[in-house]
Design a protein around this motif. Structure first.
Motif, PDB file in Angstrom:
ATOM      1  N   UNK A  64       0.841  -1.191   0.000  1.00 15.26           N
ATOM      2  CA  UNK A  64       0.000   0.000   0.000  1.00 15.26           C
ATOM      3  C   UNK A  64       0.883   1.249   0.000  1.00 15.26           C
ATOM      4  N   UNK A  65       1.528   1.508  -1.142  1.00 12.63           N
ATOM      5  CA  UNK A  65       2.343   2.700  -1.257  1.00 12.63           C
ATOM      6  C   UNK A  65       1.461   3.915  -1.503  1.00 12.63           C
ATOM      7  N   UNK A  66       1.865   5.055  -0.967  1.00 13.48           N
ATOM      8  CA  UNK A  66       1.108   6.286  -1.137  1.00 13.48           C
ATOM      9  C   UNK A  66       1.954   7.395  -1.727  1.00 13.48           C
ATOM     10  N   UNK A  67       1.340   8.581  -1.849  1.00 14.45           N
ATOM     11  CA  UNK A  67       2.056   9.728  -2.409  1.00 14.45           C
ATOM     12  C   UNK A  67       3.206  10.176  -1.516  1.00 14.45           C
ATOM     13  N   UNK A  68       3.124   9.867  -0.225  1.00 11.77           N
ATOM     14  CA  UNK A  68       4.221  10.223   0.667  1.00 11.77           C
ATOM     15  C   UNK A  68       5.455   9.366   0.404  1.00 11.77           C
ATOM     16  N   UNK A  69       5.267   8.195  -0.190  1.00  8.10           N
ATOM     17  CA  UNK A  69       6.396   7.305  -0.472  1.00  8.10           C
ATOM     18  C   UNK A  69       7.052   7.641  -1.807  1.00  8.10           C
ATOM     19  N   UNK A  70       6.254   7.788  -2.873  1.00  8.72           N
ATOM     20  CA  UNK A  70       6.785   8.061  -4.208  1.00  8.72           C
ATOM     21  C   UNK A  70       5.915   9.100  -4.892  1.00  8.72           C
ATOM     22  N   UNK A  71       6.561   9.925  -5.730  1.00  4.76           N
ATOM     23  CA  UNK A  71       5.807  10.912  -6.486  1.00  4.76           C
ATOM     24  C   UNK A  71       5.070  10.281  -7.654  1.00  4.76           C
ATOM     25  N   UNK A  72       5.820   9.494  -8.451  1.00  8.23           N
ATOM     26  CA  UNK A  72       5.260   8.909  -9.655  1.00  8.23           C
ATOM     27  C   UNK A  72       5.718   7.469  -9.786  1.00  8.23           C
ATOM     28  N   UNK A  73       4.840   6.622 -10.304  1.00  7.28           N
ATOM     29  CA  UNK A  73       5.168   5.214 -10.513  1.00  7.28           C
ATOM     30  C   UNK A  73       4.713   4.809 -11.911  1.00  7.28           C
ATOM     31  N   UNK A  74       5.612   4.206 -12.677  1.00  9.01           N
ATOM     32  CA  UNK A  74       5.287   3.591 -13.961  1.00  9.01           C
ATOM     33  C   UNK A  74       5.441   2.086 -13.807  1.00  9.01           C
ATOM     34  N   UNK A  75       4.427   1.362 -14.247  1.00  8.64           N
ATOM     35  CA  UNK A  75       4.350  -0.062 -13.923  1.00  8.64           C
ATOM     36  C   UNK A  75       4.140  -0.897 -15.176  1.00  8.64           C
ATOM     37  N   UNK A  76       4.936  -1.960 -15.300  1.00  8.63           N
ATOM     38  CA  UNK A  76       4.781  -2.945 -16.366  1.00  8.63           C
ATOM     39  C   UNK A  76       4.590  -4.308 -15.702  1.00  8.63           C
ATOM     40  N   UNK A  77       3.461  -4.987 -15.919  1.00  6.06           N
ATOM     41  CA  UNK A  77       3.162  -6.220 -15.177  1.00  6.06           C
ATOM     42  C   UNK A  77       4.031  -7.412 -15.552  1.00  6.06           C
ATOM     43  N   UNK A  78       4.539  -7.472 -16.791  1.00  6.73           N
ATOM     44  CA  UNK A  78       5.322  -8.643 -17.206  1.00  6.73           C
ATOM     45  C   UNK A  78       6.399  -8.213 -18.191  1.00  6.73           C
ATOM     46  N   UNK A  79       7.655  -8.370 -17.797  1.00  7.88           N
ATOM     47  CA  UNK A  79       8.803  -8.014 -18.633  1.00  7.88           C
ATOM     48  C   UNK A  79       9.725  -9.226 -18.706  1.00  7.88           C
ATOM     49  N   UNK A  80      10.216  -9.498 -19.896  1.00  3.93           N
ATOM     50  CA  UNK A  80      11.074 -10.661 -20.107  1.00  3.93           C
ATOM     51  C   UNK A  80      12.512 -10.321 -19.711  1.00  3.93           C
ATOM     52  N   UNK A  81      13.002 -10.926 -18.626  1.00  2.00           N
ATOM     53  CA  UNK A  81      14.396 -10.820 -18.149  1.00  2.00           C
ATOM     54  C   UNK A  81      14.857  -9.374 -18.045  1.00  2.00           C
ATOM     55  N   UNK A  82      14.232  -8.545 -17.205  1.00  2.00           N
ATOM     56  CA  UNK A  82      14.648  -7.140 -17.098  1.00  2.00           C
ATOM     57  C   UNK A  82      16.024  -6.958 -16.471  1.00  2.00           C
TER      58      UNK A  82
END
Length: 381
Positions: free
Chosen positions: A87-105
């Motif tokens: 349960x991350x909030x705005x106090x933890x991070x300003x912006x989040x970009x999320x990719x649910x499945x990435x091959x061998x990042x």
């Protein structure tokens, strides 16, 4: 092999390959933290598996030629379900970009051009051209680690990912099972069998609270299997010292049917006869069943049976009685059925009206001959 079978086999192979890619352990979620003013591959679909080449372009769009430092918070095992529990909030991070499945990042992040890889989880300084891979055991510690790295270098890029995803179905969060509010009630006396899934509730005069009666202290029945029967039950209301006596009166008012006419109530200095909101009746050799609440009331006193089922047997051959086929309180023509009939009737009328309009269209039966006399058509035609 025929052409149709070849097409079928080819389609099945493609389907299995897609399933294997989606379920493979190499595909893990990736989260970019604090990426304001940077577009992370808008052309990439976030619904499928992001292949290595596509992820390379995403990282290139983020880093560019700046060679700003990158901190990678990595886990040996990371799945989408684990990220959803945080349960991350705005106090933890300003912006989040999320990719649910990435091959061998991790392979991409560990082999960036012009970058050196470091595994120091507590560096004294954050330098450009460095990739710091920090292994974390608990995702809840990432906000604090993120702040500490940001304090060393405010322009650091932060990524959260993992090496693989192995998440068994047995580990999935289970839905809460509805716990039965009160124990069920089963009463078997002489030739009467009565059942209620959540027992009986009673409301006394001048009281806003309904009390659960629990298991009866004493039960008895008297009458005959052709004219009338009365079931007597004695209770002590839960949380009180009030004794309650209920008498369920069954009578044969028409041939072949039992009627539950009323419930006699004695308790809390009150003696009254309670009547049902609607008639309760059932045929001989059938049980009465109603999943709705059966409420017997009179002025301010009421008795409520939840999911009631009751039957009077003409004879008993053994000590254990079993319900026969149920005569349900819900009729055949329920509200959903009437709604379906009503909507279907409206659509049928619209269809019939449209067909009649189409059949009423009149086409031309005479045509003008350019070499002959002009056709004159009267207004009436």
């Amino acid at each position: 092999m025929s052409g149709s079978r070849l097409i079928y086999a080819f389609g099945l192979a493609i389907l299995l390959s897609q399933i294997s890619v989606i379920l493979s352990g190499g595909s893990v979620p990736v989260v970019f933290i604090g990426s304001e003013n940077q577009k992370l591959g808008d052309h990439v679909s976030a619904l499928g598996v992001l292949q290595k080449e596509e992820f390379d372009s995403v990282v290139e769009a983020k880093v560019g030629v700046s060679r700003k430092p990158i901190v990678v918070f990595s886990r040996d095992n990371l799945c989408v379900e684990e990220l959803r529990q945080q349960k991350y909030g705005k106090d933890d991070f300003n912006t989040i970009y999320y990719f649910p499945a990435v091959d061998s990042p991790l392979s991409t992040l560990s082999n960036l051009k012009s970058y050196n890889v470091s595994t120091d989880d507590k560096p004294e300084s954050i330098d450009d051209g460095q990739v710091y891979i920090v292994t974390v055991a608990n995702l809840s510690t990432i906000p604090e680690l993120y702040k500490s790295f940001k304090a060393l270098n405010s322009e650091v890029h932060v990524v959260v990912t993992g090496e693989s995803c192995s998440y068994s179905r047995s580990e999935r969060s289970k839905r809460a099972v509805t716990v039965r509010a009160e124990p069920e009630l089963i009463v078997q006396v002489d030739k009467i069998l009565l059942y209620s899934s959540q027992g009986i509730y009673v409301k006394f005069p001048e009281s806003e609270t309904s009390y659960f009666l629990g298991t009866p202290k004493n039960t008895s029945a008297e009458g005959n299997a052709t004219h009338s029967y009365r079931l007597d039950m004695a209770f002590t209301a839960n949380g009180t010292n009030i004794d309650v006596n209920l008498q369920l009166q069954f009578s044969v008012l028409s041939a072949g049917y039992w009627y539950l006419e009323s419930v006699g109530f004695e308790g809390n200095s009150t003696t009254v006869r309670l009547t049902p909101a609607k008639p309760i009746y059932f045929p001989f050799e059938f049980s009465y069943h109603c999943s709705l609440n059966n409420i017997f009331s009179s002025n301010t006193t009421s008795v409520n049976f939840t999911d009631l089922q009751v039957q009077i047997f003409s004879s008993t051959n053994n000590d254990t009685l079993k319900f026969s086929d149920g005569y349900d309180c819900v009729g055949f023509t329920t509200i959903p059925i009437w709604s379906g009939i009503f909507v279907t009737a409206i659509m049928a009328l619209i269809m019939i009206w449209g067909l009649l309009m189409i059949l009423d269209i009149r086409t031309m039966d005479r045509f003008d001959d350019p070499k002959g006399k002009t056709i004159t058509i009267a207004t009436s035609e």
